[in-house]
Design a protein around this motif. Sequence first.
Motif, mmCIF file in Angstrom:
data_model
loop_
_atom_site.group_PDB
_atom_site.id
_atom_site.type_symbol
_atom_site.label_atom_id
_atom_site.label_comp_id
_atom_site.label_asym_id
_atom_site.label_seq_id
_atom_site.Cartn_x
_atom_site.Cartn_y
_atom_site.Cartn_z
ATOM 1 N N THR A 178 0.834 -1.208 0.000
ATOM 2 C CA THR A 178 0.000 0.000 0.000
ATOM 3 C C THR A 178 0.864 1.251 0.000
ATOM 4 O OG1 THR A 178 -1.599 -1.204 1.334
ATOM 5 C CG2 THR A 178 -1.907 1.163 1.179
ATOM 6 N N GLN A 179 1.860 1.266 0.894
ATOM 7 C CA GLN A 179 2.724 2.446 1.009
ATOM 8 C C GLN A 179 3.479 2.721 -0.290
ATOM 9 O OE1 GLN A 179 2.413 4.664 3.241
ATOM 10 N NE2 GLN A 179 0.900 3.282 4.173
ATOM 11 N N VAL A 180 3.964 1.647 -0.947
ATOM 12 C CA VAL A 180 4.704 1.822 -2.201
ATOM 13 C C VAL A 180 3.798 2.425 -3.277
ATOM 14 C CG1 VAL A 180 5.892 0.634 -4.082
ATOM 15 C CG2 VAL A 180 6.318 -0.031 -1.725
ATOM 16 N N LEU A 181 2.568 1.922 -3.355
ATOM 17 C CA LEU A 181 1.641 2.420 -4.375
ATOM 18 C C LEU A 181 1.352 3.899 -4.161
ATOM 19 C CD1 LEU A 181 -0.971 -0.480 -4.706
ATOM 20 C CD2 LEU A 181 0.976 0.010 -6.179
ATOM 21 N N ILE A 182 1.201 4.295 -2.908
ATOM 22 C CA ILE A 182 0.907 5.697 -2.607
ATOM 23 C C ILE A 182 2.131 6.566 -2.908
ATOM 24 C CG2 ILE A 182 0.390 7.337 -0.746
ATOM 25 C CD1 ILE A 182 -1.224 5.084 0.597
ATOM 26 N N ARG A 183 3.290 6.114 -2.420
ATOM 27 C CA ARG A 183 4.504 6.927 -2.509
ATOM 28 C C ARG A 183 5.042 6.972 -3.939
ATOM 29 N NH1 ARG A 183 9.456 4.913 -1.548
ATOM 30 N NH2 ARG A 183 8.564 3.063 -0.590
ATOM 31 N N ARG A 184 5.153 5.801 -4.578
ATOM 32 C CA ARG A 184 5.842 5.763 -5.857
ATOM 33 C C ARG A 184 4.910 5.992 -7.049
ATOM 34 N NH1 ARG A 184 8.327 0.378 -7.414
ATOM 35 N NH2 ARG A 184 9.090 0.383 -5.279
ATOM 36 N N ASP A 185 3.655 5.548 -6.924
ATOM 37 C CA ASP A 185 2.787 5.614 -8.086
ATOM 38 C C ASP A 185 1.668 6.643 -7.940
ATOM 39 O OD1 ASP A 185 3.966 3.252 -9.566
ATOM 40 O OD2 ASP A 185 3.449 2.346 -7.656
ATOM 41 N N ASN A 186 1.725 7.414 -6.838
ATOM 42 C CA ASN A 186 0.719 8.456 -6.623
ATOM 43 C C ASN A 186 -0.703 7.944 -6.662
ATOM 44 O OD1 ASN A 186 2.257 10.773 -6.180
ATOM 45 N ND2 ASN A 186 2.778 10.839 -8.371
ATOM 46 N N ILE A 187 -0.928 6.778 -6.117
ATOM 47 C CA ILE A 187 -2.267 6.202 -6.105
ATOM 48 C C ILE A 187 -2.939 6.592 -4.787
ATOM 49 C CG2 ILE A 187 -3.470 3.969 -5.969
ATOM 50 C CD1 ILE A 187 -1.213 3.026 -7.989
ATOM 51 N N SER A 188 -4.234 6.854 -4.854
ATOM 52 C CA SER A 188 -4.943 7.323 -3.653
ATOM 53 C C SER A 188 -4.968 6.238 -2.588
ATOM 54 C CB SER A 188 -6.373 7.716 -4.019
ATOM 55 O OG SER A 188 -7.115 6.541 -4.282
#
Length: 385
Positions: A178-188
């Motif tokens: 979850t953290q990677v998706l938010i941080r690296r891919d700008n996903i909500s």
Amino acid sequence: MFSVFDDLVGQEHIIDILKGAVAASRTGSDSQEMTHAWVFTGPPGSGRSLAAVAFAQALICPNQGCGACQECHSAATGGHPDVEIIRTEGLSIKVEEIRELLSRVAWAPSMGGWRVVVMEDADRLTESAANALLKAIEEPGTRTVWLLCAPTLHDVLPTIRSRCRHLQLRTPSVETVTQVLIRRDNISQPMADFAARVSQGHIGRARYIATNKSVRTNRKVILQLPLQLGSLAATFQAAQILVDLATEEANSSSASKDEAEIEKLQAAYGKGATGRGVATGAAKAVKELEKEQKARATRMVRDSIDGLLLQLATFYRDVMMVQSGAADSMINSDMWTEIEDHALHISTHSAVQKMSAIMEARNQLAMNAAPLLTCEALMCHLARR
Ligand SMILES: [Zn+2]
């Protein structure tokens, strides 16, 4: 230094080992930290080939894997003369391919350091290919480093694995993904939460789900299949739906790639060139390429089916969670009503059997069974109470 390892999420235990090996490799002599052959294992999505490629970059980078220099860049994209990344398009790696590889890497590294071979699917080596590779690994005093990747250690021939240092990657936790998706891919946050949960720690899959609406729609369709097995006709239709969705998913990602490759090849031959020799050469090369692309497409469909079957298995897993009173650890909580209802209709024993039937179907597909037939047999099994 070492920023190539930043992408290896949740793998701190192996990053330390790899950094130690890179530091030791600079001394030039063989040491305990640095050896010539490594096996990276881990479930799909844990990033085993990512780890191997990062290690290859760090070994040839003047700054131990900065991730920013020309060496790091060309190593990762397959353009470095001392780094070979072997990705298999077919179902197996044959002995001829290994012999050809060995003749390519027989020379001393051009930059004076190491020559690195990353083999992403060492589990697809045929026995004779593995034996040919073994000879190269055993050869003393070479400057070639072998980085083999496979799902588990059992997928690698014992003779080979006994000569390799083994690194086991972990499946990253849902929170980490979850953290990677938010941080690296700008996903909500809500989308990242959802994608990480339903992809079970598979980062690539999680990103794919989070950024691709049709994949999310397909997931819903797959999870509805167990509820639609009321008649024999519907059962066969369910198998067809699964295979069609997998084919569609695979084709959508390979079609544009195929086209670009053919254009590039034609450009290399000079598109529109009329000289007879050139034209036949180009036509032959295009034909070869199309053959390879077809093999790749077949494999991609199989990989897609495998992904969808895993998704299907999570349905029965959740049924068991509900039955055992652990509904809060459900994966597909957006299907809560359907799953809870299904949990009343089948026994836990039957849910276990259905899960094993799905895993068995995945095994058969991995051994080259016919996709539609395998899925039909599976759906018939799932239709039983
Ligand atoms: Zn670098």
